[in-house]
Design a protein around this motif. Structure first.
Motif, short mmCIF file in Angstrom:
data_model
loop_
_atom_site.label_atom_id
_atom_site.label_comp_id
_atom_site.label_asym_id
_atom_site.label_seq_id
_atom_site.Cartn_x
_atom_site.Cartn_y
_atom_site.Cartn_z
N GLN A 10 0.56 7.11 -12.89
CA GLN A 10 -0.64 6.87 -13.69
C GLN A 10 -1.34 8.20 -13.93
O GLN A 10 -2.36 8.47 -13.34
N ASN A 11 -0.79 9.04 -14.80
CA ASN A 11 -1.35 10.37 -14.94
C ASN A 11 -2.33 10.50 -16.09
O ASN A 11 -2.80 11.59 -16.39
N GLY A 12 -2.61 9.39 -16.79
CA GLY A 12 -3.65 9.43 -17.81
C GLY A 12 -3.21 9.98 -19.14
O GLY A 12 -4.02 10.05 -20.06
N ARG A 25 0.83 -1.19 0.00
CA ARG A 25 0.00 0.00 0.00
C ARG A 25 0.87 1.25 0.00
O ARG A 25 0.65 2.21 -0.74
N GLY A 59 2.57 1.62 -3.25
CA GLY A 59 1.58 2.00 -4.24
C GLY A 59 1.27 3.49 -4.18
O GLY A 59 1.21 4.17 -5.19
N ARG A 110 1.96 6.07 -7.32
CA ARG A 110 0.66 6.32 -7.93
C ARG A 110 0.65 7.45 -8.96
O ARG A 110 0.03 7.34 -10.00
N VAL A 143 -4.82 11.97 -8.48
CA VAL A 143 -3.66 12.57 -9.14
C VAL A 143 -4.15 13.80 -9.90
O VAL A 143 -5.12 13.70 -10.65
N TYR A 189 2.68 7.39 -21.22
CA TYR A 189 2.78 5.92 -21.19
C TYR A 189 3.67 5.43 -22.32
O TYR A 189 4.53 4.56 -22.13
N ARG A 241 -6.94 8.50 -15.24
CA ARG A 241 -5.74 8.49 -14.40
C ARG A 241 -6.13 8.03 -12.99
O ARG A 241 -7.30 7.91 -12.67
N GLU A 242 -5.11 7.80 -12.23
CA GLU A 242 -5.32 7.31 -10.87
C GLU A 242 -6.10 8.34 -10.06
O GLU A 242 -5.92 9.56 -10.23
N LEU A 243 -6.97 7.84 -9.19
CA LEU A 243 -7.80 8.75 -8.40
C LEU A 243 -6.91 9.64 -7.53
O LEU A 243 -6.00 9.16 -6.87
#
Lengths: 652, 407, 142
Positions: free
Chosen positions: A624-626, A614, A617, A621, C103, A631, C99-101
């Motif tokens: 993972q910026n979308g 956790r 993670g 985290r 961020v 990517y 994206r990750e929650l």
């Protein structure tokens, strides 16, 4: 196509298609016609199975197994699918489809208006399919698959009224108890493969074992483990307790699965493996004893039960015990004779027990679901057809002279007596078993007619649940009763005592020929044994007479003088469930409690460990910026690093 | 010249790394940036990168001296592809980028032509330049916005992106260098590249091989007559032997093996391998250099490319097959005559000869063959590609049909 | 004489340029064209190997690459159109909801020099603008 194998495949596929049709019909307005595919499929399957029977009869020595389809091969073990058509499977197929057809017709009337109508017939179709597959299987892969298939269908159908807690519990009980046996069954299969040179086809396996005989104890162990499976599936002592509870299912299910077909799978398995058992006399005596104990125990418990279906269920258990008694003599006497006796009883039993269940179902249907014999009586006039057909079934079950049960029971007694008359070590045991069988036969006649008189004789008494609808059932229910009654009356006398057609045909099965060649036992002549016949006539008539004396007036239930204690014991089922509860369930509950405490400890430990990922993670985290291009960039950089490693590693 | 004291690998690695770094710098300067770009510097860096790359190519793979026309065309087309590719990447206006992409496609098609792929050239032009780019221009027209915009005037992580891309290129080039070490020209040769002009199979050899195949086919028919009796069998074998010896001698001229001078028939053909004089055959004479490399690797090839290696290997197979063919026929026609086996032996030799003939340079007129291969070996794949196209069309219509809501 | 290696080197360079473009440019169409350029580089590789092994398998493969590229172009164009309809932009950065929650969204910090768009001169509308007469019921509903 019209080779025996092709016909067998047709028989196999017809119920499956009926199952699919019924399942899909639940999505359409044709829901109410869901029983039609099953009836048609079973009927045509019965016709094809009869054709198949004739073909096998023509071919004499039997048909070679089908061409194998290899699933996979690993070392010596070749997992192949083959089916076999011989006298044994042909008879079973014909019996299953014929009885199945009439039960389906009956169920069409009995289940009318139920909300799970299509589901019921879909699972019934699946069951007939699985049972046919089980019978046709020529290796343990297919056999186990279908074996579990019938178990699954049994579970689904016992738990058909799954809203009822008792039905759900009964379904679970049935499944778990058979699973106990199946564990042994699987172990036995593995052991057999090891002994049999990893041949999976049954005929090759038996050949191999007979050619290179393993140690006696290994073979005995393998046979006993196989027998475990049969004990579970065929509800033998000590695993029989699930079968009476399985009566929670709809009555046609009880008739088809828990009387006529599925529970006989264990008998069939032992008959199929006769070449093996013939070489293990130590296992055989165990089989016989288990059968004998079960037969006597179940008959005793059936004495004082008040639930009509439960009486029939215990009687089924008891009759299955009879069959195992006969099977246990194979090897001591000629295997062909022993197997014939068991299979013949299986065959006739399927008819009259299905008939009895359906008749009980008919009673239950018109009595508004009440099945307690104390609550009704004198139904003779209300339901004449049901009464007559029930009487036929009861007479056949009690072994009334010239009816089918009489002949098959005689064969079993004869096989036991023949086993006494050999040089085997166990002659004393077989003689005891013979006596047990005689007592059981007497008890059978008694409890059957106790139920009969209580239900149909005496003053008319109708439970108020039935309201004003107490009347004879519809024609779709009475016609199957009549047909099966005709079968119960006549199959015995037509097939065996004078023509010996059944035993000759079954004896020609390749596996039985194989078994016969391997034992020193002598053949038993097929002649009518007057002594046994007269003994059994006396026992049957005695049982019926006692029942007549006690219960001909129906009414309140009474125990014979001085036997009240015994009846109480019988009513309480010998406290078997309670003993099992105290001896097995309680310790397991304690163990479960301890395990739960330990589990809580482990859970805390796991939660502690889980904080590490956790934490990591949460740290990574934001990666993972979308952004798609981010990517892609990380992928390209990653591949670049990997390539660097590879290039410098390889091209150096 | 301390630089050349480095090992070959280090040299190549340095070259490549330098070129890649310059490329990264060039692209960093040229990519769209809201703060403005430094165009001359970027172009200079890119030119420098290209120069370093070319120098590396020359050092590694030798001077491209012979075949001047081919070399010029190659340089022209590849330079076109790379330059227009760069333009596509750094161009702010996507419409101009699309045009640049059209030129990339055209240059690639030129390379395809050099590589004997005329059909692919035509197909690529039609599909890319003709169809895809035009549709893209339509989309651009629909979505054209005035003035600077986020998507055209900004780049995402130009430094990291350029670094990733050029690290990729550099690694591939370095791998090429490492794996092509064996193909380096021999430094002792006076004219380093001239041997590369040698064809792997000359037209005369092609012709001879074709004739030999035809004659072998005729010889195979000589085995057809009745062979039930001993005498008939011997007659048959004799007739075959008479025809086969000249064929074998002819083949020996090309692929090598034992050769018997004309007019001196050996006592027994089956012993020919021991009686005849040994020859190399014209293919080996031309392609295999008999001098042994200092490293002791055995005979080196004049043309050290895959094709030459394949041809030499194949001619060796033919030679080995022909050395055993006659014996196989004789055995098959001896006791327990088996005509099929005899004919199969002859046919095998014929097949090998045809394969050798077909393994020469890929001719430019291969469109027919391409069609044949496509519709015989790859029929299922063709069907699947067609299905894929159909599904894509349906999918495109379904996606474009949905009405979105602008926010 | 040009050998296989030269073609491979050119193809590698072309691929690298395409990769750079794909990673850095933000216009979806330019990104797509760069991806197509990488495909072209791969196609050159295949054809070159086909030539130097003297067989046609490489060319066949390129033909399938063409087919796949055509499919890809069709679907990608349709996607671009529907994306453009939603956001009025072809910027790939506009689509980062997956994206990750927690961020924060990535935004550009340097301002763009946007030219001031002068509204085109229009005539003042003639006459009175019609005012809708709402009943009490309608007004309540609005």
């Amino acid at each position: 196509m019209f080779e025996p194998i092709g016909l067998a495949l047709i028989v196999l596929l017809l119920p499956l298609s009926a199952c699919l049709l019924a399942a899909f019909s639940s999505l359409t307005p044709l829901k109410k016609l869901a029983h039609v595919p099953l009836i048609v499929a079973c009927g045509s399957a019965a016709v094809v199975a009869l054709l198949l029977l004739l073909k096998v009869l023509d071919s004499g020595a039997g048909v070679p197994p089908s061409k194998p389809i290899t699933w996979f091969a690993a070392g010596h073990l070749q997992a192949r699918f083959t089916i076999t058509v011989d006298a044994l499977s042909a008879i079973m197929l014909a019996m299953i489809t014929f009885v199945g057809t009439w039960i389906a017709v009956f169920a069409g009337g009995y289940m009318r208006g139920d909300k799970g109508f299509p589901r019921f017939f879909a699972v019934m179709g699946l069951f007939v399919f699985s049972m046919c597959g089980l019978v046709l299987a020529n290796n343990f892969f297919v056999l186990v698959a279908f074996w579990e298939g019938v178990g699954l269908c049994s579970y689904l159908l016992v738990g058909y009224y799954f809203e009822k807690p008792s039905a759900a519990a009964a379904a679970r009980k049935a499944f778990l108890y058979t699973r106990l046996g199946d564990t042994g069954f699987l172990l036995g299969i593995f052991l057999l493969w090891k002994l049999g040179g990893w041949h999976t086809d049954l005929n090759l396996l038996f050949d191999h074992i007979q050619r290179f005989q393993p140690d006696a104890w290994q073979l005995t162990l393998a046979c006993l483990l196989l027998f475990c499976g049969a004990v579970g599936k065929s509800a033998q002592f000590p695993l029989y307790v699930w079968l009476p509870d399985a009566m929670e299912g709809p009555t046609p299910v009880s008739a088809l699965i828990h009387a006529a077909t599925m529970v006989t799978a264990g008998v069939y398995l032992l008959a199929r493996c006769a070449p093996l058992f013939a070489m293990a006399p130590d296992a055989q005596i165990v089989v016989s004893w288990i059968g004998g104990i079960t037969a006597l125990l179940a008959a005793f418990i059936a004495l004082a039960q008040t639930d009509l279906k439960r009486i029939l269920a215990y009687s089924t258990v008891s009759q299955l015990g009879f069959m195992f008694m006969a099977l246990g003599t194979s090897g001591t006497i000629s295997p062909a004779f022993a197997v014939t006796a068991a299979m013949f009883h299986l065959f006739t039993h399927a008819f009259f027990k299905a008939l009895l269940f359906l008749a009980a179902g008919s009673v239950m249907h018109s009595m508004g679901g009440v099945i307690d014999v104390r609550q009704f009586g004198g139904l003779r006039k209300v339901m004449p057809t049901t009464h007559l057909t029930f009487l036929c079934g009861a007479l056949a079950l009690a072994g009334f002279p010239l009816l089918s049960g009489f002949w098959s029971k005689d064969l079993i007694l004869e096989s036991l007596l023949a086993a006494v008359d050999t040089e085997s070590h166990y002659t004393a045991g077989y003689f005891t078993l013979f006596l047990v069988a005689c007592v059981t036969a007497f008890l059978t006649a008694f409890y059957t007619f106790r139920a009969y008189f209580l239900t149909f004789w005496g003053p008319e008494k109708i439970p108020h649940e039935a309201g004003h609808h107490a009347h004879e059932s519809t024609r779709s229910m009475t016609i199957p009763l009549l047909i099966l009654a005709a079968g119960a009356l006549s199959v015995g006398i037509v097939l065996e005592p004078f023509t010996h057609w059944f035993s000759d045909f079954l004896g020609s099965a390749p596996s039985l020929m194989q078994a016969r060649g391997r034992t020193p036992a002598k053949d038993v002549a097929h002649h009518f044994n007057w002594i046994i016949a007269s003994v059994s006539v006396v026992l049957a008539l005695g049982g019926i007479g006692v029942a007549f004396a006690l219960y001909r007036n129906g009414g309140a239930e009474r125990a014979p003088a001085g036997m009240a204690k015994v009846f109480e014991l019988s009513r309480k089922k010998l406290y078997v469930d309670e003993i099992y509860g105290a001896a097995l369930v309680k310790p397991v509950e304690v163990l479960a409690f301890l395990a739960r405490v330990f589990d809580g400890f482990l859970d805390a430990l796991a939660r502690l460990i889980s904080t590490i990922p956790r934490f990591i993670g949460g740290w990574v985290r934001p990666i993972q910026n979308g952004l798609v291009q981010f990517y892609a960039l990380s992928m390209a950089l990653g591949v670049a690093v990997f390539l660097t490693f590879v290039v410098f590693r390889i091209t150096r | 010249m301390n630089l050349f004291a480095l090992s070959q690998t280090q040299q190549a690695g340095g070259h490549i790394a330098l070129a890649a770094l310059l490329g990264v710098v060039g692209f960093f300067l040229l990519l769209p940036n809201p703060r403005g770009r430094f165009v001359p510097g970027g172009i200079a860096a890119l030119i420098a990168s290209a120069a370093v790359l070319v120098s590396w190519l020359v050092i590694t793979f030798g001077k491209p001296v012979p075949d001047l026309v081919g070399t010029i065309l190659f340089v022209f087309f590849s330079a076109g592809a790379l330059v227009f590719g760069t333009v596509l990447v750094v161009q702010k206006n996507p419409a101009r980028g699309a045009i640049a992409f059209a030129f990339v496609v055209l240059s690639t098609c030129g390379l395809f032509l050099l590589l004997a792929a005329p059909f692919l050239m035509a197909a690529t032009i039609i599909i890319y330049a003709g169809a895809i780019i035009v549709t893209f221009l339509f989309v651009l027209m629909l979505s054209h916005a005035e003035g600077p915009s986020d998507e055209n005037d900004r780049s995402r992580e130009p430094l990291y992106g350029g670094f990733a891309g050029f690290a990729f290129v550099g690694l591939i080039l370095f791998t090429l260098h490492q794996t092509s070490l064996g193909a380096k020209p021999d430094e002792n040769t006076l004219v380093p590249q001239s041997h590369l002009l040698l064809p792997v199979i000359t037209p005369e050899e092609r012709k001879s091989l074709g004739e030999i195949a035809t004659r072998l086919e005729e010889a195979e028919k000589l085995l057809d007559p009745d062979i039930s009796t001993n005498t008939a069998r011997n007659d048959c074998l004799e007739a075959f032997e008479k025809v086969y010896l000249p064929i074998k001698n002819h083949l020996t001229l090309v692929v090598g093996g034992a050769h018997v001078p004309d007019g001196v028939p050996p006592p027994n053909l089956s012993e020919l391998e021991t009686f005849g004089t040994f020859r190399n055959g014209s293919i080996r004479d031309r392609l295999v250099k008999l001098s042994v490399k200092p490293s002791g690797d055995g005979p080196a090839l004049f043309r050290e490319d895959e094709q030459a290696r394949a041809i030499v290997k194949r001619s060796t197979i033919v030679r080995e097959t022909q050395a055993t063919t006659y014996k196989a026929v004789q055995r098959a026609m001896g006791e327990n005559p088996d005509r099929d086996a005899a004919k199969a032996a002859v046919r095998q030799l014929r097949d090998e000869v045809l394969l050798l003939r077909g393994a020469s340079d890929l001719p430019a007129s291969n469109v027919r063959n391409l069609g044949l291969v496509l519709y015989s070996e790859h029929l299922l794949a063709i069907e699947l590609a067609g299905t894929l196209l159909l599904v894509a069309v349906i999918g495109a219509i379904a996606i474009a049909h949905r009405k979105g809501v602008a926010k | 004489m040009i050998t296989l290696w030269h073609f491979l080197a050119v193809a590698a360079a072309l691929f690298g340029i395409g990769l750079v473009g794909f990673l850095t440019r933000r216009n979806l169409i330019t990104m797509f064209l760069c991806a197509e350029m990488m495909l072209q580089a791969v196609a050159i590789n295949f054809v070159a190997f086909a030539r130097f092994h003297a067989n046609l398998q490489g060319q066949v493969f390129v033909l399938f690459i063409l087919a796949v590229a055509a499919c890809e172009a069709g679907v990608a164009l349709a996607l671009f159109i529907s994306l453009y309809r939603r956001r009025r932009s072809l910027d790939s950065t506009d689509w980062q909801e997956l994206r990750e929650l927690g961020v924060p969204a990535t935004v550009d910090d340097e301002p763009l020099q946007r030219p001031v768009i002068e509204p085109e001169p229009t005539l003042t509308p003639a006459g009175a603008r019609p005012v809708p007469q709402l009943t009490a019921e309608e007004a309540a509903r609005v």
